[in-house]
Design a protein around this motif. Structure first.
Motif, short mmCIF file in Angstrom:
data_model
loop_
_atom_site.label_atom_id
_atom_site.label_comp_id
_atom_site.label_asym_id
_atom_site.label_seq_id
_atom_site.Cartn_x
_atom_site.Cartn_y
_atom_site.Cartn_z
N ARG A 99 0.83 -1.21 0.00
CA ARG A 99 0.00 0.00 0.00
C ARG A 99 0.86 1.26 0.00
NH1 ARG A 99 -4.56 -0.85 4.71
NH2 ARG A 99 -5.62 -2.71 3.88
N GLY A 100 1.94 1.22 0.74
CA GLY A 100 2.88 2.33 0.78
C GLY A 100 2.53 3.41 1.78
N GLU A 101 3.41 4.40 1.86
CA GLU A 101 3.23 5.54 2.75
C GLU A 101 3.64 6.81 2.02
OE1 GLU A 101 5.24 5.14 6.50
OE2 GLU A 101 5.06 2.96 6.45
N GLY A 102 3.00 7.93 2.39
CA GLY A 102 3.40 9.22 1.87
C GLY A 102 3.09 9.44 0.41
N TYR A 103 3.67 10.49 -0.13
CA TYR A 103 3.43 10.90 -1.52
C TYR A 103 4.54 10.33 -2.39
CZ TYR A 103 1.35 14.01 -5.03
OH TYR A 103 0.69 14.51 -6.13
N SER A 104 4.22 9.23 -3.07
CA SER A 104 5.22 8.50 -3.86
C SER A 104 5.32 9.07 -5.27
CB SER A 104 4.86 7.01 -3.91
OG SER A 104 4.72 6.47 -2.61
N ILE A 105 6.53 9.08 -5.80
CA ILE A 105 6.79 9.63 -7.13
C ILE A 105 7.32 8.57 -8.10
CG2 ILE A 105 8.06 11.33 -8.48
CD1 ILE A 105 6.18 12.71 -6.65
N GLY A 106 8.42 7.90 -7.72
CA GLY A 106 9.08 6.98 -8.65
C GLY A 106 9.34 5.62 -8.04
N ALA A 107 9.78 4.67 -8.88
CA ALA A 107 10.04 3.30 -8.43
C ALA A 107 11.21 2.70 -9.19
CB ALA A 107 8.78 2.44 -8.62
N ALA A 108 11.95 1.83 -8.50
CA ALA A 108 13.11 1.16 -9.10
C ALA A 108 13.17 -0.28 -8.61
CB ALA A 108 14.39 1.89 -8.75
N ALA A 109 13.21 -1.23 -9.54
CA ALA A 109 13.20 -2.65 -9.20
C ALA A 109 14.55 -3.30 -9.48
CB ALA A 109 12.11 -3.37 -10.01
N ALA A 110 14.97 -4.17 -8.56
CA ALA A 110 16.18 -4.98 -8.71
C ALA A 110 16.31 -5.89 -7.49
CB ALA A 110 17.43 -4.12 -8.87
N ASP A 111 17.12 -6.92 -7.62
CA ASP A 111 17.34 -7.87 -6.53
C ASP A 111 18.55 -7.40 -5.72
OD1 ASP A 111 17.64 -10.02 -4.86
OD2 ASP A 111 18.13 -11.47 -6.44
N PHE A 112 18.31 -6.53 -4.73
CA PHE A 112 19.43 -5.92 -4.02
C PHE A 112 20.14 -6.88 -3.08
CE2 PHE A 112 16.40 -5.41 -0.55
CZ PHE A 112 17.18 -5.48 0.58
N ASP A 113 19.43 -7.93 -2.61
CA ASP A 113 20.04 -8.85 -1.65
C ASP A 113 20.45 -10.19 -2.26
OD1 ASP A 113 17.47 -9.70 -2.09
OD2 ASP A 113 16.90 -9.83 0.02
N ASN A 114 20.37 -10.28 -3.59
CA ASN A 114 20.85 -11.46 -4.32
C ASN A 114 20.23 -12.78 -3.85
OD1 ASN A 114 22.54 -9.85 -5.91
ND2 ASN A 114 24.28 -10.08 -4.54
N ASP A 115 18.92 -12.72 -3.52
CA ASP A 115 18.25 -13.96 -3.12
C ASP A 115 17.42 -14.56 -4.25
OD1 ASP A 115 16.12 -12.20 -3.27
OD2 ASP A 115 15.34 -12.64 -1.27
N GLY A 116 17.50 -13.95 -5.44
CA GLY A 116 16.78 -14.46 -6.59
C GLY A 116 15.41 -13.86 -6.81
N PHE A 117 14.98 -12.95 -5.93
CA PHE A 117 13.67 -12.32 -6.07
C PHE A 117 13.82 -10.80 -6.17
CE2 PHE A 117 12.79 -16.39 -4.09
CZ PHE A 117 11.69 -16.84 -4.82
N PRO A 118 13.20 -10.17 -7.16
CA PRO A 118 13.37 -8.73 -7.35
C PRO A 118 12.68 -7.92 -6.26
CG PRO A 118 11.74 -9.58 -8.89
CD PRO A 118 12.34 -10.78 -8.20
N ASP A 119 13.38 -6.92 -5.77
CA ASP A 119 12.90 -6.05 -4.72
C ASP A 119 12.52 -4.69 -5.31
OD1 ASP A 119 13.79 -8.03 -2.65
OD2 ASP A 119 15.75 -7.48 -3.45
#
Length: 529
Positions: A99-119
């Motif tokens: 659902r999120g919080e606050g006034y959202s503007i942009g988004a960026a996807a990638a697997d930052f923790d290298n567990d095989g699932f995109p964050d």
């Protein structure tokens, strides 16, 4: 959802055809009589396969009530739409915990923790959030643990491994020093109507760089890396190794100020070189209202070029990469200046819509000021446009979406229905998001390459370079205006039915090759351990 077929025509009939599908999400910018500046800005979209079913899903950043900046109603929730195939999407936001919080503007996807699932990283006004994909269809807000809290106005972000240690780092684009309590009253030239204030009324901000420690936390290296030394009014970013030294660089569009090009010095730091490289300003020496940006090879010479959107009369600048770290303004020679002179653009995507082997340009258009037509000849709601690449980075008018006049913002490209033709998702203020399904009947053959990095490192293969013949693509997920596309690498092949040689240079520099790859399919390539 609502669907209709749009046969797209320009000055002459083109073979490119799209069908519009209205998605179950409406972008709520919360317009007010006070003309709070953030009202003009939301609209980022992230394309990524969050559940690993092979179909690209959609995440939309959404606004909030003003001036509280709180998501007081479900209409303000950020939204996650699961791709069911065939242009159909299901809203799974609540189940996913996004659902999120606050006034959202942009988004960026990638697997930052290298567990095989995109964050997912979400940028917003005075508050950013990092959501870790648990791998079971749900996400966890790990912002505090990761050390990514923010109290400034962020617009966009991009993931890349700037120090090549196998862990994805995060670059965040910041905009202005603004608050609802101290915002000035701004009016049109005749001093009759209240309008959104010009960026010159506010001080700019430094951008942020966070180094991934590899343990789920990040170190703020904005100052140490040299990024914080440049104060701008950032709108979006694009990432590429523009000079071929093996390390990724970052281009940032600035609103009415010279743009930034941060050259990676390979020792953990960056030098801002936009003016010396020829991309800070257009040939007339004036800064423009630079918006969304893409950093890709448009003329198939192997070097990534820069294209970004701007406002009416500024044209959409195109900087051709001439090699050795230099660019030249090719806006007029390419034909793009004439084609875009009367447009105001936000989102932009470079993609081969007819699979002829040359990347075309899609732009999501609208003016900034919602009452501009009351005191100017400019148009607020505008149609999206496609400029077709006729070869060598020369452009012609392509599809014109004249029945679709809206305040468009973010845009991203992917093959959403799995037919080998690239489609486009677009957001628009106050109206349902649009999915433009590509039904071009005469499209050429194609190939999609899915990179799977080593289990011990960068699982998305971000920073890898893939070459087929004279087509070269660098793999990054930052896209257009405040958006992201973590998707397979798409190649249009024209009449070629088999690829003799597919070459991959992984982020650490080692190479893999595949030979005699049949066309019209998705190929998974796993990096050798």
């Amino acid at each position: 959802m609502f669907r209709f077929l749009l046969l797209c025509f320009a000055l002459a009939v083109t073979p490119v055809q799209f069908e519009r599908v209205l998605l179950p999400f409406t972008l709520e910018n919360s317009p007010t009589p006070e003309k709070y500046l953030p009202e003009t800005m939301p609209g980022g979209v992230a394309v990524f396969d969050f559940d690993h079913d092979g179909r690209p899903d959609l995440f939309f950043a959404n606004g909030a009530a003003l001036p509280s900046f709180e998501k007081t109603n479900p209409k303000y929730w950020n939204r996650l739409l699961r791709n069911e195939g065939g242009g159909r999407f299901t809203d799974v936001t609540d189940k996913a915990g996004l659902r999120g919080e606050g006034y959202s503007i942009g988004a960026a996807a990638a697997d930052f923790d290298n567990d095989g699932f995109p964050d997912l990283f979400v940028a917003g006004v005075n508050g950013n959030h990092l959501y870790r994909n648990r791998g079971d269809g749900t996400f966890e807000d790990v912002t505090a643990h990761a050390g990514l809290q923010s109290g400034v106005w962020s617009v966009a972000a991009g993931w890349f491994d700037f120090d090549r240690d196998g862990h994805l780092d995060l670059f965040v684009v910041n905009y202005l020093q603004w608050s609802a309590t101290s915002s000035p009253v701004c009016k049109d030239p005749g001093q009759k109507l209240r309008v959104y204030c010009h960026p010159r009324n506010f001080k700019g901000l430094a951008n942020s760089l966070y180094r991934n420690r590899g343990d789920g936390t990040f170190e703020d290296v904005s100052a140490k890396s040299g990024i914080a030394a440049a104060i701008g009014k950032g709108m979006s970013l694009a990432i590429a190794d523009y000079d071929g030294d093996g390390f990724p660089d970052v281009f940032v569009t600035n609103d009415t100020q010279p743009n930034f090009l941060f050259h990676n010095n390979r020792h953990g730091g960056f030098t801002e070189v936009a003016l010396a490289a020829g991309v800070a300003l257009t040939d007339d020496g004036k800064p423009v209202s630079a918006m969304g940006v893409e950093f890709r090879d448009l003329d198939n010479d192997g070097l990534p070029d820069l294209v970004f959107t701007a406002l009416t009369g500024e044209t959409f600048p195109f900087f051709h990469n001439t090699g050795k770290g230099q660019f030249r303004d090719a806006s007029f020679p390419s034909g793009l200046a004439k084609l875009s002179a009367k447009l105001s653009g936000w989102g932009i995507a470079l993609a081969d819509f007819d699979n002829d082997g040359w990347k075309d340009i899609f732009t999501a258009n609208s003016h900034v000021t919602d009452n501009i037509e009351q005191f100017s000849g400019d148009r607020y709601r505008q149609a999206n446009t496609v400029f077709l690449n006729s070869g060598g980075g020369k452009f012609e008018a392509g599809p014109v979406f004249e029945d679709d006049l809206h305040a468009h913002r973010g845009a991203a490209v992917a093959d959403f229905d799995g037919d080998g033709r690239l489609d486009v998702v677009v957001t628009a203020l106050g109206t349902p998001a649009e999915l433009w399904l590509n039904h071009t009947p005469s499209a050429g053959h194609w190939l999609e390459v899915v990179l799977q990095g080593k289990s011990s490192g960068n699982r998305d293969g971000l920073g890898a370079t893939v070459r087929i013949g004279n087509q070269v693509v660098q793999n990054y997920s930052a896209a257009g205006y405040a958006s992201s596309a973590l998707t397979p690498i798409h190649f249009g092949l024209g009449n070629v039915t088999s690829v003799p040689l597919l070459e991959i240079t992984w982020p650490d520099g080692h190479q893999q090759t595949l030979r005699n790859v049949p066309a019209d399919r998705k190929v998974n390539v796993k990096e050798l351990e």
